[in-house]
Design a protein around this motif. Structure first.
Motif, PDB file in Angstrom:
ATOM      1  N   LEU A 100       0.864  -1.175   0.030  1.00 20.01           N
ATOM      2  CA  LEU A 100       0.112  -0.051   0.040  1.00 20.01           C
ATOM      3  C   LEU A 100       0.805   1.141  -0.155  1.00 20.01           C
ATOM      4  CD1 LEU A 100      -3.053   0.986   0.326  1.00 20.01           C
ATOM      5  CD2 LEU A 100      -2.431   1.391   2.701  1.00 20.01           C
ATOM      6  N   VAL A 101       0.592   2.234  -0.938  1.00 22.17           N
ATOM      7  CA  VAL A 101       1.452   3.206  -1.109  1.00 22.17           C
ATOM      8  C   VAL A 101       0.552   4.684  -0.834  1.00 22.17           C
ATOM      9  CG1 VAL A 101       2.929   4.709  -2.558  1.00 22.17           C
ATOM     10  CG2 VAL A 101       2.846   2.335  -2.790  1.00 22.17           C
ATOM     11  N   ILE A 102       0.941   5.499   0.005  1.00 22.79           N
ATOM     12  CA  ILE A 102       0.098   6.302   0.595  1.00 22.79           C
ATOM     13  C   ILE A 102       0.947   8.068   0.055  1.00 22.79           C
ATOM     14  CG2 ILE A 102      -0.757   8.159   2.436  1.00 22.79           C
ATOM     15  CD1 ILE A 102      -0.874   4.951   3.964  1.00 22.79           C
ATOM     16  N   ALA A 103       0.220   8.806  -0.455  1.00 23.90           N
ATOM     17  CA  ALA A 103       0.644  10.093  -0.694  1.00 23.90           C
ATOM     18  C   ALA A 103      -0.256  11.244  -0.038  1.00 23.90           C
ATOM     19  CB  ALA A 103       0.583  10.566  -2.348  1.00 23.90           C
ATOM     20  N   ALA A 104       0.720  12.005   0.754  1.00 19.88           N
ATOM     21  CA  ALA A 104      -0.246  12.760   1.710  1.00 19.88           C
ATOM     22  C   ALA A 104       0.328  14.225   1.988  1.00 19.88           C
ATOM     23  CB  ALA A 104      -0.363  12.193   3.130  1.00 19.88           C
ATOM     24  N   TRP A 105      -0.794  15.266   2.433  1.00 19.54           N
ATOM     25  CA  TRP A 105      -0.202  16.303   2.826  1.00 19.54           C
ATOM     26  C   TRP A 105      -0.442  16.388   4.305  1.00 19.54           C
ATOM     27  CZ3 TRP A 105       2.736  20.174   0.671  1.00 19.54           C
ATOM     28  CH2 TRP A 105       2.970  21.273   1.448  1.00 19.54           C
ATOM     29  N   SER A 106       0.840  16.626   4.931  1.00 22.13           N
ATOM     30  CA  SER A 106       0.334  16.803   6.373  1.00 22.13           C
ATOM     31  C   SER A 106       0.423  18.490   6.919  1.00 22.13           C
ATOM     32  CB  SER A 106       1.876  16.402   7.080  1.00 22.13           C
ATOM     33  OG  SER A 106       1.740  16.498   8.392  1.00 22.13           O
ATOM     34  N   ALA A 107      -0.782  18.628   7.421  1.00 28.70           N
ATOM     35  CA  ALA A 107      -1.094  19.935   7.742  1.00 28.70           C
ATOM     36  C   ALA A 107      -0.416  20.293   8.927  1.00 28.70           C
ATOM     37  CB  ALA A 107      -2.793  20.078   8.132  1.00 28.70           C
ATOM     38  N   GLU A 108      -0.035  19.027   9.936  1.00 23.99           N
ATOM     39  CA  GLU A 108       0.784  19.398  11.178  1.00 23.99           C
ATOM     40  C   GLU A 108       2.130  19.730  10.639  1.00 23.99           C
ATOM     41  OE1 GLU A 108       2.362  16.385  14.769  1.00 23.99           O
ATOM     42  OE2 GLU A 108       0.399  16.290  13.969  1.00 23.99           O
ATOM     43  N   ARG A 109       2.674  19.055   9.781  1.00 25.61           N
ATOM     44  CA  ARG A 109       4.230  19.357   9.357  1.00 25.61           C
ATOM     45  C   ARG A 109       4.255  20.469   8.362  1.00 25.61           C
ATOM     46  NH1 ARG A 109       3.557  14.543  11.538  1.00 25.61           N
ATOM     47  NH2 ARG A 109       3.077  13.501   9.584  1.00 25.61           N
TER      48      ARG A 109
END
Length: 213
Positions: A100-109
């Protein structure tokens, strides 16, 4: 197995996946996105696996009671293992390959991020199955290891089956790589009588950023 690559830039994460299902002759039987978007978490996921059915069930399970990306990442090992162990019946789970591959935008970081997690049959040497790993830009082999011919035609450097995503002639989103993969013909793994593009001749691009998906 499908193809799923992630390229990280200062402003966004780009997830590339093929969108084709082929029959044993190499003929196209289904054109459908293999990417599951989770806009409430600022993430998109795709699977490289042996069973599209298991992939869709896992992706749907991720669209659950999670309020943050961090909550999803914490719950993911147990959730993925539960789905795989329940649904995989054609072979031992110990040999089942599913990444499983996840692309994300971390609002926290305040940055684009990429994560992967594997079932036992696809875990890299030295990596633990059912474990979430943070990645830099992630370029994975497709059904067979991406070889020198593909990397050369894309103008990329190959090392141990992986490619440098930043050596794309100024195109950080990785489109030259995927065009090269599409142009590369290989013998189908189930027979030598047919040849077709590795990823069915087309792909989807999903951009994940602070502005959304």
């Amino acid at each position: 197995m499908s193809a799923a690559n992630v390229f990280l830039t200062p402003s966004a994460a780009f997830l590339y996946s093929d969108a084709a299902a082929l029959d044993p002759s190499g003929a196209l039987v289904l054109a459908s996105s293999k990417v599951k978007t989770l806009p409430q978490l600022g993430a998109a996921v795709a699977s490289r696996c042996e069973s599209h059915r298991v992939a869709y069930l896992l992706h749907d399970a991720l669209d659950g009671p999670f309020l943050t990306l961090e909550e999803l990442l914490a719950a993911l090992p147990g959730l993925m293992r539960q789905v795989v162990e329940r649904e995989v019946r054609h072979k031992p789970v110990s040999t089942y390959a599913h990444q499983l591959v996840i692309a994300a935008w971390s609002a926290e970081r305040g940055r684009a991020e990429c994560y992967t997690i594997d079932a036992p049959g696809s875990a890299e040497q030295g990596a633990e199955p059912w474990t979430v790993y943070a990645r830099a830009s992630f370029v994975a082999p497709t059904n067979m290891a991406i070889n020198g011919a593909i990397s050369a035609s894309a103008g990329l450097d190959a090392a141990a089956g992986f490619l440098d995503p930043m050596a794309t002639g100024g195109d950080a989103e990785g489109r030259p790589l995927w065009r090269a993969i599409m142009d590369h013909q290989r013998s189908a793994r189930w027979t030598t009588a047919h040849s077709h593009p590795v990823i069915g001749g087309f792909f989807t691009e999903t951009r994940v950023s602070a502005a959304g998906i």
